[in-house]
Design a protein around this motif. Structure first.
Motif, PDB file in Angstrom:
ATOM      1  N   LYS A  63       6.986  -6.641  -2.161  1.00  0.00           N
ATOM      2  CA  LYS A  63       5.540  -6.296  -2.034  1.00  0.00           C
ATOM      3  C   LYS A  63       5.313  -5.065  -1.522  1.00  0.00           C
ATOM      4  O   LYS A  63       4.334  -4.349  -2.135  1.00  0.00           O
ATOM      5  CB  LYS A  63       4.892  -7.192  -0.999  1.00  0.00           C
ATOM      6  N   ALA A  66       6.173  -2.457  -4.199  1.00  0.00           N
ATOM      7  CA  ALA A  66       5.048  -2.502  -5.364  1.00  0.00           C
ATOM      8  C   ALA A  66       3.664  -1.802  -4.898  1.00  0.00           C
ATOM      9  O   ALA A  66       2.857  -1.701  -5.873  1.00  0.00           O
ATOM     10  CB  ALA A  66       5.152  -4.038  -5.605  1.00  0.00           C
ATOM     11  N   GLY A  67       3.583  -1.765  -3.572  1.00  0.00           N
ATOM     12  CA  GLY A  67       2.380  -0.835  -3.094  1.00  0.00           C
ATOM     13  C   GLY A  67       1.367  -1.277  -2.082  1.00  0.00           C
ATOM     14  O   GLY A  67       0.326  -1.010  -1.838  1.00  0.00           O
ATOM     15  N   ASP A  68       1.947  -2.868  -1.819  1.00  0.00           N
ATOM     16  CA  ASP A  68       1.296  -3.489  -0.507  1.00  0.00           C
ATOM     17  C   ASP A  68       1.830  -2.979   0.821  1.00  0.00           C
ATOM     18  O   ASP A  68       2.549  -3.650   1.243  1.00  0.00           O
ATOM     19  CB  ASP A  68       1.382  -5.050  -0.669  1.00  0.00           C
ATOM     20  N   THR A  74      -3.015  -6.754  -0.353  1.00  0.00           N
ATOM     21  CA  THR A  74      -3.836  -5.865  -1.427  1.00  0.00           C
ATOM     22  C   THR A  74      -3.190  -4.705  -1.456  1.00  0.00           C
ATOM     23  O   THR A  74      -2.361  -4.143  -0.663  1.00  0.00           O
ATOM     24  CB  THR A  74      -5.050  -5.288  -0.634  1.00  0.00           C
ATOM     25  N   ASN A  75      -2.908  -4.354  -2.900  1.00  0.00           N
ATOM     26  CA  ASN A  75      -2.489  -2.945  -3.317  1.00  0.00           C
ATOM     27  C   ASN A  75      -3.105  -1.983  -2.801  1.00  0.00           C
ATOM     28  O   ASN A  75      -4.232  -1.794  -2.824  1.00  0.00           O
ATOM     29  CB  ASN A  75      -2.403  -3.071  -4.937  1.00  0.00           C
ATOM     30  N   ASP A  76      -2.193  -1.166  -2.026  1.00  0.00           N
ATOM     31  CA  ASP A  76      -2.820   0.038  -1.295  1.00  0.00           C
ATOM     32  C   ASP A  76      -2.756   1.349  -2.046  1.00  0.00           C
ATOM     33  O   ASP A  76      -2.973   2.444  -1.577  1.00  0.00           O
ATOM     34  CB  ASP A  76      -2.163   0.140   0.049  1.00  0.00           C
ATOM     35  N   GLY A  83       4.155   2.182  -7.599  1.00  0.00           N
ATOM     36  CA  GLY A  83       4.962   1.966  -6.332  1.00  0.00           C
ATOM     37  C   GLY A  83       6.350   2.578  -6.415  1.00  0.00           C
ATOM     38  O   GLY A  83       6.324   3.389  -7.264  1.00  0.00           O
TER      39      GLY A  83
END
Length: 90
Positions: A63, A66-68, A74-76, A83
């Motif tokens: 996660k 991938a950008g959380d 939530t993707n940040d 990511g």
């Protein structure tokens, strides 16, 4: 980056585990991505996923990559931003 079954680190026994992992990764290598210093290719991470702790670690690291980045679901990342890159070793 490896879970406790490969190499036991102090953060795996922290009462806040696995929620403490983003801070650990930020301290060791994630800051490079967060600050835009350099792209990240996490060249090696893996597990046989034989323990619950390893499964939690794997779920959190994928996660995060991938950008959380704070693992709140939530993707940040900014729109269009990808990511971190990675390779997996089992």
């Amino acid at each position: 980056d490896y879970p406790a079954s490969v190499y036991a680190q102090q953060w795996f026994s922290d009462p806040n585990y696995p929620n403490n992992l983003p801070a650990v990764w930020d301290q060791h290598w994630g800051y490079l991505f967060r600050q835009g210093t350099a792209p990240i290719l996490l060249g090696e991470f893996g597990s046989k996923l034989e323990t619950q702790s390893d499964k939690l670690w794997f779920d959190q690291i994928t996660k995060y990559l991938a950008g959380d980045l704070n693992l709140d679901g939530t993707n940040d990342l900014a729109a269009g931003q990808q990511g971190m890159s990675w390779t997996f070793w089992s």
